[in-house]
Motif scaffolding. Structure first.
Motif, PDB file in Angstrom:
ATOM      1  N   ARG A   1      39.993  19.829  36.493  1.00  0.00           N
ATOM      2  CA  ARG A   1      40.623  20.728  35.615  1.00  0.00           C
ATOM      3  C   ARG A   1      42.158  20.547  35.552  1.00  0.00           C
ATOM      4  NH1 ARG A   1      40.321  27.181  36.493  1.00  0.00           N
ATOM      5  NH2 ARG A   1      42.074  26.860  38.392  1.00  0.00           N
TER       6      ARG A   1
ATOM      7  N   ASP B   1      38.963  35.031  35.291  1.00  0.00           N
ATOM      8  CA  ASP B   1      40.112  35.708  34.210  1.00  0.00           C
ATOM      9  C   ASP B   1      39.512  36.381  33.069  1.00  0.00           C
ATOM     10  OD1 ASP B   1      42.637  35.144  35.280  1.00  0.00           O
ATOM     11  OD2 ASP B   1      42.058  32.805  35.169  1.00  0.00           O
TER      12      ASP B   1
ATOM     13  N   ARG C   1      43.007  40.961  38.871  1.00  0.00           N
ATOM     14  CA  ARG C   1      41.864  40.478  39.712  1.00  0.00           C
ATOM     15  C   ARG C   1      42.318  40.600  41.029  1.00  0.00           C
ATOM     16  NH1 ARG C   1      41.387  34.111  37.801  1.00  0.00           N
ATOM     17  NH2 ARG C   1      40.591  33.609  39.992  1.00  0.00           N
TER      18      ARG C   1
ATOM     19  N   ASP D   1      46.638  24.336  36.577  1.00  0.00           N
ATOM     20  CA  ASP D   1      46.589  25.791  35.958  1.00  0.00           C
ATOM     21  C   ASP D   1      47.538  26.628  37.182  1.00  0.00           C
ATOM     22  OD1 ASP D   1      45.584  28.035  34.847  1.00  0.00           O
ATOM     23  OD2 ASP D   1      43.827  28.407  35.901  1.00  0.00           O
TER      24      ASP D   1
ATOM     25  N   GLU E   1      38.138  31.306  29.043  1.00  0.00           N
ATOM     26  CA  GLU E   1      38.538  32.668  30.019  1.00  0.00           C
ATOM     27  C   GLU E   1      39.422  33.710  29.592  1.00  0.00           C
ATOM     28  OE1 GLU E   1      40.198  30.781  33.579  1.00  0.00           O
ATOM     29  OE2 GLU E   1      41.466  29.257  32.512  1.00  0.00           O
TER      30      GLU E   1
END
Ligand code: PEP
Ligand code: MG
Length: 603
Positions: free
Chosen positions: A351, A478, A488, A354, A454
């Motif tokens: 990924r 998310d 969260r 982020d 997400e």
């Protein structure tokens, strides 16, 4: 207080976020300056206070040297952790510079003389002024530097007060850490060998700190109200990461009970591991892909040993934390190639960066032009990469493509909120390929490129995104946060956070329908995939693949292999008609108990 009340007073409840039972000494990590005594002294004692301060400086310097040497030595021995331990050495160097700064020493000594106060008070006063200046700085990087000043201030004050002080990086004996909160960057800084478990006042089950605890296999309980006021460093405590409780000063009988529970936990884990790494298929023949979420490079070996279909999520942002410079393309290529080689031909989904929200990196913070008022909704993930960190993003893309020359690498973009972003990211990917082609550097020309779903906007428009994505991976952590407007990581709203709220499930179903229409495979890589109750539900909804933290792999494998697909479909159908997360959770609990008995626990 009667015996029952005493018992309750010695037990604190929180939220279990990483299973296991830890027994040991508590160690409180304090934020801000410790509660140091403040008093005035007469002229005759001023010199004593000045000398006390200089001795505390000396002692702090020796401690830093000691930690420094320890880190250097262990960085040399532990090649996996070499890079991050090296970065810790830089942080310690920064602390040493502050200690030795003549202005600092002169400032505190000046405060002692001028205000005729004790050394602790002078340190607090002087550093308080300095920190306030940093706090108000425009430059985000300099603003963050106040953390270094705060930490060195804590060290000096503890030394003045004769307290034992340990930085995250080195504890003489294993401890259970207790704090108001930890950031993901703090979690990376801990000496993992010396941390038996941790407890925080803040946090939620899918906060990144909780995710890292699971990845590290460290038992953890979060959302324990006022824990830092009820426990002192040195207290003997038991942390139960299965039930989410903390027991203060257990007596012998209680201790024996915990030891038995711990043994049972390890026996259950060992039995699960024996199931081995065979393919994951329901008894009626439905195959479900099972992959691993990886936060630390070292976990890849563990995941490969446990037998998985690949890596479904490699979080790259940890490579950018606690560092003073960005990783180079060569460093990233080496690391990604290592992942690919360890997985021996199985797909590795990397990924792209982020960073943002609760995951911060000083490097990127320093470059932000303003302080985001709401980091979860600000410049983060793919947005940050496209808007202000294009060079870092481009480096990542080139490194992933290059690592792909040696194996099956997939690229995944996080936090996609609209089609235009995805198209722009794909254009940059093309640019990265062009540049490598020109330089005649080997790379993979046609990797699978997928996106995380997400954010509700992505789920709602999944049918428009699908033609541009080779796969979807639902980031339920998310997606739940944004759908329910529940942070969260915020314990005060933790009971409102549920990935099986009907609204979240509807978005998941929409995504699956859009994916099916376009023949786009759909995975779930949020933490819900690692909960057996939710894993069955997701399978029944038609998910193709689950990607879970390595620690959960055996349990999820056992779950999938033990439930008929048609039963899971029925279960999901009924769940989708229900109107609350509580009702759905009850329904799933009952099903799981009937299928596996009450011993099928969350570990
Ligand atoms: C998610 O949001 O579900 C996810 C897997 O990404 P992260 O937890 O890293 O935000
Ligand atoms: Mg996410």
């Amino acid at each position: 207080m009667n015996a029952a009340e005493m018992d309750i007073a010695r037990r604190l409840n929180g939220m279990p976020v990483s299973p296991g039972i830890a027994v040991g000494e508590a160690h409180i990590i304090e934020r801000g300056m410790p509660d140091a005594p403040e008093y005035c002294v007469t002229e005759a004692y001023l010199e004593d206070e000045r000398l006390r301060f200089l001795r505390a400086i000396d002692q702090s310097r020796q401690q830093l040297d000691h930690v420094h040497a320890h880190l250097k030595e262990s960085a040399e021995k532990d090649q996996d952790a070499h890079q991050y331990k090296q970065e810790l050495v830089y942080i310690l160097d920064a602390h040493r510079l502050i200690l030795e700064d003549a202005m600092f020493q002169k400032g505190v000594l000046g405060h002692i003389s001028e205000h005729r106060c004790n050394a602790e008070w002078a340190v607090k006063r002087y550093l308080g002024e300095v920190i306030a200046v940093f706090q108000n700085m425009e430059d985000a990087y300099l603003r963050e530097k106040r953390r270094d000043i705060e930490q060195i201030g804590q060290r000096i004050l503890h030394n003045l007060m004769g307290n034992r002080y340990n930085a995250f990086a080195a504890f003489p004996n294993p401890v259970i850490l207790v704090a108001e909160d930890f950031t993901p960057a703090d979690t990376l800084l801990m000496d993992h060998e010396a941390v038996l478990g941790f407890v925080t006042e803040a946090g939620g089950s899918t906060s990144h700190t909780a995710i890292l605890a699971r990845a590290l296999g460290i038992p953890a309980v979060v959302a324990v109200p006022h824990v830092t006021e009820q426990v002192r460093s040195g207290d003997r405590i038991v942390l139960d990461g299965i039930s989410g409780t903390l027991h203060l000063s257990p007596d012998d009988e209680e201790q024996a009970g915990f030891d038995a529970r711990r043994k049972q936990y390890h026996a259950s884990r060992a039995a699960l591991l024996e199931i081995g790494g065979a393919g994951v298929e329901t008894p009626d023949g439905r195959r479900v892909g099972l992959k691993a979420n990886i936060d630390f490079q070292a976990d890849v070996v563990r995941a490969a040993e446990l037998g998985v279909d690949g890596i479904g999520l490699f979080r790259t942002e940890n490579l950018y934390m606690n560092r003073s410079r960005l990783p180079s393309e060569e460093e990233l290529v080496e690391l990604f190639t290592n992942l690919v080689e360890t997985m021996e031909g199985k797909p590795v989904t990397i990924r792209t960066l982020d960073i943002g929200g609760d995951k911060q990196s000083e490097i990127f913070l320093q470059r932000l032009s303003h302080n985001p008022s709401n980091p979860a909704l600000g410049l983060r993930g793919l947005r940050l990469c496209l808007k202000s960190e294009r060079a870092a993003f481009f480096t990542q893309l080139r490194a992933i493509l290059r690592a792909g020359a040696g194996g099956d690498v997939q690229i995944m973009f996080p936090m996609v909120t609209r089609l235009a972003e995805l198209k722009e990211a794909l254009l940059l990917l093309d640019e990265a390929k062009k540049s490598l082609r020109l330089e005649e550097v080997p790379f993979v020309d046609n990797p699978q490129v997928g996106i995380m779903i997400e954010v509700p906007s992505a789920a709602l428009c999944a049918d428009q995104l699908a033609p541009y994505a080779d796969f979807f991976s639902i980031g339920a952590n998310d997606l739940t946060q944004f759908t329910l407007a529940v942070d969260r990581g915020d314990e005060s709203v933790a009971e409102l956070y549920s990935p099986v709220d009907p609204s979240v499930l509807r978005l998941i179903r929409m995504t699956i329908q859009a994916g099916d229409m376009h023949h786009t495979p759909i995975a779930v890589c949020g933490e819900m995939a690692g909960d057996p109750r939710y894993a069955v539900l997701l399978m029944g909804l038609g998910i193709d693949e689950l990607s879970v933290t390595p620690e959960r792999l055996p349990l999820i494998r056992k779950t999938i292999c033990g439930v008929e697909y048609r039963q899971a479909v029925d279960l999901a159908r009924t769940a989708m008609e229900m109107v609350s997360a509580e009702e759905i959770t009850d329904h799933l609990d009952r099903f799981l108990k009937a299928a596996f008995g009450s011993a099928h626990r969350l570990y």
